[in-house]
Motif scaffolding. Structure first.
Motif, PDB file in Angstrom:
ATOM      1  N   LYS A 160       0.841  -1.196   0.000  1.00  0.00           N
ATOM      2  CA  LYS A 160       0.000   0.000   0.000  1.00  0.00           C
ATOM      3  C   LYS A 160       0.883   1.256   0.000  1.00  0.00           C
ATOM      4  N   ARG A 161       1.938   1.240   0.790  1.00  0.00           N
ATOM      5  CA  ARG A 161       2.867   2.375   0.830  1.00  0.00           C
ATOM      6  C   ARG A 161       3.614   2.513  -0.490  1.00  0.00           C
ATOM      7  N   TYR A 162       4.000   1.407  -1.056  1.00  0.00           N
ATOM      8  CA  TYR A 162       4.707   1.416  -2.337  1.00  0.00           C
ATOM      9  C   TYR A 162       3.837   2.041  -3.424  1.00  0.00           C
ATOM     10  N   VAL A 163       2.574   1.675  -3.481  1.00  0.00           N
ATOM     11  CA  VAL A 163       1.651   2.216  -4.479  1.00  0.00           C
ATOM     12  C   VAL A 163       1.495   3.732  -4.282  1.00  0.00           C
ATOM     13  N   ALA A 164       1.336   4.168  -3.051  1.00  0.00           N
ATOM     14  CA  ALA A 164       1.185   5.601  -2.768  1.00  0.00           C
ATOM     15  C   ALA A 164       2.470   6.357  -3.111  1.00  0.00           C
ATOM     16  N   TRP A 165       3.632   5.773  -2.822  1.00  0.00           N
ATOM     17  CA  TRP A 165       4.920   6.387  -3.143  1.00  0.00           C
ATOM     18  C   TRP A 165       5.076   6.521  -4.659  1.00  0.00           C
ATOM     19  N   SER A 166       4.696   5.494  -5.383  1.00  0.00           N
ATOM     20  CA  SER A 166       4.781   5.534  -6.845  1.00  0.00           C
ATOM     21  C   SER A 166       3.886   6.635  -7.415  1.00  0.00           C
ATOM     22  N   GLU A 167       2.706   6.766  -6.862  1.00  0.00           N
ATOM     23  CA  GLU A 167       1.794   7.826  -7.298  1.00  0.00           C
ATOM     24  C   GLU A 167       2.418   9.195  -7.052  1.00  0.00           C
ATOM     25  N   LEU A 168       2.991   9.392  -5.872  1.00  0.00           N
ATOM     26  CA  LEU A 168       3.627  10.660  -5.532  1.00  0.00           C
ATOM     27  C   LEU A 168       4.767  10.972  -6.498  1.00  0.00           C
ATOM     28  N   LEU A 169       5.611   9.989  -6.777  1.00  0.00           N
ATOM     29  CA  LEU A 169       6.731  10.204  -7.699  1.00  0.00           C
ATOM     30  C   LEU A 169       6.249  10.536  -9.105  1.00  0.00           C
ATOM     31  N   THR A 170       5.163   9.934  -9.527  1.00  0.00           N
ATOM     32  CA  THR A 170       4.604  10.208 -10.861  1.00  0.00           C
ATOM     33  C   THR A 170       4.137  11.654 -10.961  1.00  0.00           C
ATOM     34  N   ILE A 171       3.428  12.118  -9.947  1.00  0.00           N
ATOM     35  CA  ILE A 171       2.936  13.501  -9.953  1.00  0.00           C
ATOM     36  C   ILE A 171       4.109  14.479  -9.903  1.00  0.00           C
ATOM     37  N   VAL A 172       5.123  14.183  -9.094  1.00  0.00           N
ATOM     38  CA  VAL A 172       6.308  15.045  -9.022  1.00  0.00           C
ATOM     39  C   VAL A 172       6.998  15.106 -10.383  1.00  0.00           C
ATOM     40  N   LYS A 173       7.119  13.967 -11.038  1.00  0.00           N
ATOM     41  CA  LYS A 173       7.754  13.941 -12.357  1.00  0.00           C
ATOM     42  C   LYS A 173       6.978  14.807 -13.354  1.00  0.00           C
ATOM     43  N   LEU A 174       5.670  14.719 -13.327  1.00  0.00           N
ATOM     44  CA  LEU A 174       4.849  15.552 -14.213  1.00  0.00           C
ATOM     45  C   LEU A 174       5.026  17.035 -13.890  1.00  0.00           C
ATOM     46  N   CYS A 175       5.076  17.365 -12.612  1.00  0.00           N
ATOM     47  CA  CYS A 175       5.303  18.756 -12.219  1.00  0.00           C
ATOM     48  C   CYS A 175       6.651  19.246 -12.747  1.00  0.00           C
ATOM     49  N   GLU A 176       7.678  18.418 -12.625  1.00  0.00           N
ATOM     50  CA  GLU A 176       8.996  18.802 -13.132  1.00  0.00           C
ATOM     51  C   GLU A 176       8.972  19.015 -14.635  1.00  0.00           C
ATOM     52  N   GLU A 177       8.306  18.123 -15.349  1.00  0.00           N
ATOM     53  CA  GLU A 177       8.239  18.237 -16.808  1.00  0.00           C
ATOM     54  C   GLU A 177       7.492  19.494 -17.243  1.00  0.00           C
ATOM     55  N   MET A 178       6.590  19.976 -16.389  1.00  0.00           N
ATOM     56  CA  MET A 178       5.797  21.160 -16.717  1.00  0.00           C
ATOM     57  C   MET A 178       6.328  22.410 -16.015  1.00  0.00           C
ATOM     58  N   ASP A 179       7.527  22.306 -15.437  1.00  0.00           N
ATOM     59  CA  ASP A 179       8.167  23.419 -14.726  1.00  0.00           C
ATOM     60  C   ASP A 179       7.288  23.999 -13.621  1.00  0.00           C
ATOM     61  N   ILE A 180       6.630  23.126 -12.893  1.00  0.00           N
ATOM     62  CA  ILE A 180       5.820  23.529 -11.743  1.00  0.00           C
ATOM     63  C   ILE A 180       6.632  23.215 -10.492  1.00  0.00           C
ATOM     64  N   PRO A 181       6.944  24.231  -9.700  1.00  0.00           N
ATOM     65  CA  PRO A 181       7.736  23.974  -8.488  1.00  0.00           C
ATOM     66  C   PRO A 181       6.939  23.144  -7.479  1.00  0.00           C
ATOM     67  N   TRP A 182       7.452  22.002  -7.149  1.00  0.00           N
ATOM     68  CA  TRP A 182       6.739  21.090  -6.260  1.00  0.00           C
ATOM     69  C   TRP A 182       7.369  21.020  -4.875  1.00  0.00           C
ATOM     70  N   SER A 183       8.678  21.238  -4.781  1.00  0.00           N
ATOM     71  CA  SER A 183       9.391  20.964  -3.529  1.00  0.00           C
ATOM     72  C   SER A 183       8.960  21.865  -2.377  1.00  0.00           C
ATOM     73  N   GLU A 184       8.387  23.031  -2.683  1.00  0.00           N
ATOM     74  CA  GLU A 184       7.961  23.928  -1.614  1.00  0.00           C
ATOM     75  C   GLU A 184       6.802  23.363  -0.805  1.00  0.00           C
ATOM     76  N   ARG A 185       6.176  22.309  -1.300  1.00  0.00           N
ATOM     77  CA  ARG A 185       5.063  21.671  -0.581  1.00  0.00           C
ATOM     78  C   ARG A 185       5.549  20.631   0.434  1.00  0.00           C
ATOM     79  N   PHE A 186       6.874  20.448   0.508  1.00  0.00           N
ATOM     80  CA  PHE A 186       7.481  19.428   1.357  1.00  0.00           C
ATOM     81  C   PHE A 186       8.539  20.069   2.239  1.00  0.00           C
ATOM     82  N   THR A 187       8.885  19.388   3.322  1.00  0.00           N
ATOM     83  CA  THR A 187      10.034  19.842   4.092  1.00  0.00           C
ATOM     84  C   THR A 187      11.273  19.579   3.238  1.00  0.00           C
ATOM     85  N   GLU A 188      12.376  20.166   3.618  1.00  0.00           N
ATOM     86  CA  GLU A 188      13.618  19.972   2.866  1.00  0.00           C
ATOM     87  C   GLU A 188      14.001  18.488   2.822  1.00  0.00           C
TER      88      GLU A 188
END
Length: 106
Positions: A48-76
């Motif tokens: 269950k954690r693996y599936v959720a982690w994969s989903e998170l990484l997919t969305i982050v990758k899409l944000c990066e490809e679209m030049d949407i800053p994502w890291s500000e939504r997370f701690t360092e």
């Protein structure tokens, strides 16, 4: 990029982060509804954690490809974990900065 698209992806990012944190905290997610018979198996929570982690990484990758800053939504530290892309025991144990400041998702 339109503000609407940016908002859409940031909402998806927030949703996938929430989904991962719910899985991390062993709280109910829609994954439980998809595979209710799996709850009895010891590997269920890891998967269950693996599936959720994969989903998170997919969305982050899409944000990066679209030049949407994502890291500000997370701690360092969380952003470092996401950038490493590997869901290790350290990610599972240390996602929240400390137990004192741990914010559980609702």
């Amino acid at each position: 990029m339109s503000t609407c698209r940016r908002t859409f992806f940031l909402d998806k990012l927030e949703s996938s982060k929430n989904h991962f944190e719910r899985a991390l905290d062993c709280k109910h997610t829609e994954f439980d509804d998809l595979y209710p018979y799996m709850i009895e198996h010891p590997q269920f929570f890891w998967y269950k954690r693996y599936v959720a982690w994969s989903e998170l990484l997919t969305i982050v990758k899409l944000c990066e490809e679209m030049d949407i800053p994502w890291s500000e939504r997370f701690t360092e530290r969380q952003a470092e974990y996401v950038n490493s892309r590997v869901m290790s025991s350290k990610v599972l144990d240390c996602w929240y900065e400390t137990n004192d400041t741990r914010e559980h998702v609702g």
